[in-house]
Design a protein around this motif. Structure first.
Motif, PDB file in Angstrom:
ATOM      1  N   TRP A  57     -29.871  36.267 -57.041  1.00 16.37           N
ATOM      2  CA  TRP A  57     -29.373  34.847 -56.834  1.00 16.37           C
ATOM      3  C   TRP A  57     -28.203  35.034 -56.183  1.00 16.37           C
ATOM      4  O   TRP A  57     -27.212  36.126 -56.362  1.00 16.37           O
ATOM      5  CB  TRP A  57     -28.949  34.428 -58.369  1.00 16.37           C
ATOM      6  N   VAL A  58     -28.072  34.020 -55.247  1.00 16.68           N
ATOM      7  CA  VAL A  58     -26.571  34.133 -54.281  1.00 16.68           C
ATOM      8  C   VAL A  58     -25.898  32.746 -54.573  1.00 16.68           C
ATOM      9  O   VAL A  58     -26.882  31.968 -54.744  1.00 16.68           O
ATOM     10  CB  VAL A  58     -26.844  34.517 -52.991  1.00 16.68           C
ATOM     11  N   PRO A  59     -24.798  32.495 -54.227  1.00 17.16           N
ATOM     12  CA  PRO A  59     -24.219  31.076 -54.447  1.00 17.16           C
ATOM     13  C   PRO A  59     -24.737  30.068 -53.613  1.00 17.16           C
ATOM     14  O   PRO A  59     -24.984  28.946 -54.205  1.00 17.16           O
ATOM     15  CB  PRO A  59     -22.769  31.273 -54.100  1.00 17.16           C
ATOM     16  N   GLY A  60     -24.751  30.667 -52.405  1.00 16.50           N
ATOM     17  CA  GLY A  60     -25.582  29.323 -51.288  1.00 16.50           C
ATOM     18  C   GLY A  60     -26.347  30.043 -50.204  1.00 16.50           C
ATOM     19  O   GLY A  60     -26.255  31.282 -50.212  1.00 16.50           O
ATOM     20  N   SER A  61     -26.882  29.101 -49.643  1.00 16.23           N
ATOM     21  CA  SER A  61     -27.474  29.726 -48.333  1.00 16.23           C
ATOM     22  C   SER A  61     -26.828  30.610 -47.309  1.00 16.23           C
ATOM     23  O   SER A  61     -27.369  31.560 -46.567  1.00 16.23           O
ATOM     24  CB  SER A  61     -28.286  28.556 -47.739  1.00 16.23           C
ATOM     25  N   PHE A  62     -25.521  30.361 -47.281  1.00 19.89           N
ATOM     26  CA  PHE A  62     -24.668  31.093 -46.415  1.00 19.89           C
ATOM     27  C   PHE A  62     -24.403  32.604 -46.880  1.00 19.89           C
ATOM     28  O   PHE A  62     -24.441  33.110 -45.978  1.00 19.89           O
ATOM     29  CB  PHE A  62     -23.216  30.434 -46.484  1.00 19.89           C
ATOM     30  N   GLU A  63     -24.780  32.870 -48.028  1.00 17.62           N
ATOM     31  CA  GLU A  63     -24.800  34.025 -48.570  1.00 17.62           C
ATOM     32  C   GLU A  63     -26.203  34.896 -48.378  1.00 17.62           C
ATOM     33  O   GLU A  63     -26.187  36.212 -48.985  1.00 17.62           O
ATOM     34  CB  GLU A  63     -24.191  34.351 -50.147  1.00 17.62           C
ATOM     35  N   LEU A  64     -27.203  34.217 -48.115  1.00 15.18           N
ATOM     36  CA  LEU A  64     -28.393  34.951 -48.055  1.00 15.18           C
ATOM     37  C   LEU A  64     -28.577  36.292 -47.192  1.00 15.18           C
ATOM     38  O   LEU A  64     -29.013  37.068 -47.442  1.00 15.18           O
ATOM     39  CB  LEU A  64     -29.559  33.906 -47.840  1.00 15.18           C
ATOM     40  N   PRO A  65     -27.732  36.044 -45.828  1.00 15.78           N
ATOM     41  CA  PRO A  65     -27.974  37.236 -45.132  1.00 15.78           C
ATOM     42  C   PRO A  65     -27.166  38.387 -45.590  1.00 15.78           C
ATOM     43  O   PRO A  65     -28.013  39.390 -45.506  1.00 15.78           O
ATOM     44  CB  PRO A  65     -27.492  36.921 -43.923  1.00 15.78           C
ATOM     45  N   LEU A  66     -26.329  38.400 -45.990  1.00 15.54           N
ATOM     46  CA  LEU A  66     -25.486  39.691 -46.511  1.00 15.54           C
ATOM     47  C   LEU A  66     -26.338  40.355 -47.597  1.00 15.54           C
ATOM     48  O   LEU A  66     -26.524  41.748 -47.641  1.00 15.54           O
ATOM     49  CB  LEU A  66     -23.914  39.389 -46.944  1.00 15.54           C
ATOM     50  N   VAL A  67     -26.772  39.467 -48.483  1.00 14.55           N
ATOM     51  CA  VAL A  67     -27.273  40.021 -49.827  1.00 14.55           C
ATOM     52  C   VAL A  67     -28.701  40.652 -49.474  1.00 14.55           C
ATOM     53  O   VAL A  67     -29.115  41.584 -49.848  1.00 14.55           O
ATOM     54  CB  VAL A  67     -27.354  39.209 -51.001  1.00 14.55           C
ATOM     55  N   SER A  68     -29.488  39.922 -48.369  1.00 19.33           N
ATOM     56  CA  SER A  68     -30.665  40.307 -47.978  1.00 19.33           C
ATOM     57  C   SER A  68     -30.543  41.747 -47.360  1.00 19.33           C
ATOM     58  O   SER A  68     -31.386  42.552 -47.335  1.00 19.33           O
ATOM     59  CB  SER A  68     -31.264  39.522 -47.028  1.00 19.33           C
ATOM     60  N   LYS A  69     -29.387  41.747 -46.485  1.00 16.67           N
ATOM     61  CA  LYS A  69     -29.051  42.954 -45.643  1.00 16.67           C
ATOM     62  C   LYS A  69     -29.105  44.235 -46.669  1.00 16.67           C
ATOM     63  O   LYS A  69     -29.771  45.454 -46.494  1.00 16.67           O
ATOM     64  CB  LYS A  69     -27.961  42.796 -44.711  1.00 16.67           C
ATOM     65  N   LYS A  70     -28.426  44.202 -47.831  1.00 21.86           N
ATOM     66  CA  LYS A  70     -27.906  44.985 -48.820  1.00 21.86           C
ATOM     67  C   LYS A  70     -29.551  45.442 -49.262  1.00 21.86           C
ATOM     68  O   LYS A  70     -29.732  46.717 -49.543  1.00 21.86           O
ATOM     69  CB  LYS A  70     -27.085  44.617 -49.843  1.00 21.86           C
ATOM     70  N   LEU A  71     -30.147  44.558 -49.574  1.00 21.88           N
ATOM     71  CA  LEU A  71     -31.484  44.757 -50.323  1.00 21.88           C
ATOM     72  C   LEU A  71     -32.634  45.313 -49.603  1.00 21.88           C
ATOM     73  O   LEU A  71     -33.132  46.214 -49.919  1.00 21.88           O
ATOM     74  CB  LEU A  71     -31.903  43.491 -51.056  1.00 21.88           C
ATOM     75  N   ALA A  72     -32.401  44.889 -48.278  1.00 13.98           N
ATOM     76  CA  ALA A  72     -33.546  45.235 -47.439  1.00 13.98           C
ATOM     77  C   ALA A  72     -33.414  46.798 -47.032  1.00 13.98           C
ATOM     78  O   ALA A  72     -34.235  47.664 -46.812  1.00 13.98           O
ATOM     79  CB  ALA A  72     -33.626  44.425 -45.897  1.00 13.98           C
ATOM     80  N   SER A  73     -31.977  47.134 -46.929  1.00  9.96           N
ATOM     81  CA  SER A  73     -31.605  48.497 -46.459  1.00  9.96           C
ATOM     82  C   SER A  73     -32.028  49.484 -47.799  1.00  9.96           C
ATOM     83  O   SER A  73     -31.816  50.707 -47.505  1.00  9.96           O
ATOM     84  CB  SER A  73     -30.100  48.516 -46.431  1.00  9.96           C
ATOM     85  N   SER A 107     -31.578  38.240 -37.649  1.00 13.21           N
ATOM     86  CA  SER A 107     -30.772  39.395 -37.223  1.00 13.21           C
ATOM     87  C   SER A 107     -31.030  40.536 -38.479  1.00 13.21           C
ATOM     88  O   SER A 107     -31.169  41.514 -37.971  1.00 13.21           O
ATOM     89  CB  SER A 107     -29.543  39.191 -36.841  1.00 13.21           C
ATOM     90  N   VAL A 108     -30.775  40.161 -39.685  1.00 12.08           N
ATOM     91  CA  VAL A 108     -30.981  41.343 -40.639  1.00 12.08           C
ATOM     92  C   VAL A 108     -32.645  41.781 -40.687  1.00 12.08           C
ATOM     93  O   VAL A 108     -32.769  43.031 -40.733  1.00 12.08           O
ATOM     94  CB  VAL A 108     -30.702  40.899 -42.228  1.00 12.08           C
ATOM     95  N   SER A 109     -33.386  40.907 -40.270  1.00 10.96           N
ATOM     96  CA  SER A 109     -34.817  41.306 -40.489  1.00 10.96           C
ATOM     97  C   SER A 109     -34.942  42.465 -39.217  1.00 10.96           C
ATOM     98  O   SER A 109     -35.870  43.231 -39.349  1.00 10.96           O
ATOM     99  CB  SER A 109     -35.589  40.124 -40.219  1.00 10.96           C
ATOM    100  N   ARG A 110     -34.390  42.011 -38.086  1.00 14.06           N
ATOM    101  CA  ARG A 110     -34.861  42.621 -36.854  1.00 14.06           C
ATOM    102  C   ARG A 110     -33.908  44.112 -37.035  1.00 14.06           C
ATOM    103  O   ARG A 110     -34.463  45.301 -36.828  1.00 14.06           O
ATOM    104  CB  ARG A 110     -34.119  42.091 -35.648  1.00 14.06           C
TER     105      ARG A 110
END
Ligand code: INI
Length: 158
Positions: A57-73, A107-110
């Motif tokens: 869970w993240v606070p808002g959509s703005f935070e989705l990329p950063l946490v996605s990057k950590k998890l995807a990595s 960009s995180v996905s790529r």
């Protein structure tokens, strides 16, 4: 000639992480329910002790990329699904939040090579968001299907 195409035959083996924004959680919780329903019907263990599904869970959509990057990595997942809801009528900075979320997720996905499904609803009104989160159709279901397809496809191409 090779034809690469994600199928749903091995869906039950796909490792998934769902990243959900809490902002507008009336909507995002419904998207999450639709997502979990689809994953479970395709053989994914969605119980609390599941070893193939995590939810962040993240606070808002703005935070989705950063946490996605950590998890995807972490290399723990074949695919990520991001869920959010940005409603224009209530959001003077609608364009900023949507643009950062969409460009960031792409960009995180790529960068990581992990498919990340863009499950952020962008609507003019709360009514439209409700319609897409279950009153008419639950797009969470579609995002989960797209995740299973991409998870399978990327395994083939790797
Ligand atoms: N976040 C959303 O996911 N949807 C919105 O509609 C929204 N509005 O209306 O502002 C929103 N804002 C919060 C933003 O995503 C961040 O969490 C916040 O700015 C802190 O960085």
């Amino acid at each position: 000639m090779a034809i690469f195409e994600g199928t749903f035959e091995d869906s039950s083996r796909i490792r998934v992480c769902i990243v959900v924004a809490r902002f507008n959680d009336l909507i995002t919780n419904k998207l999450l329910s639709g997502c979990l329903d689809c994953l479970s019907r395709h053989g994914i263990d969605t119980k609390e002790e599941s070893e193939q599904l995590d939810i962040a869970w993240v606070p808002g959509s703005f935070e989705l990329p950063l946490v996605s990057k950590k998890l995807a990595s972490t290399s723990k997942y074949d695919v990520l699904i991001t869920l959010g809801a940005v409603i224009r009528g209530d959001t003077p900075h609608f364009d900023v939040v949507v643009s950062e979320a969409s460009k960031g997720i792409a960009s995180v996905s790529r960068e990581t090579g992990i498919p990340i499904i863009f499950g952020v609803l962008t609507t003019d009104t709360m009514q439209q968001a409700l319609e897409r989160a279950g009153i008419k159709n639950n797009l969470g279901w579609s995002y989960a299907l797209q995740a299973l397809e991409m998870g399978a496809l990327i395994k083939q191409v790797n």
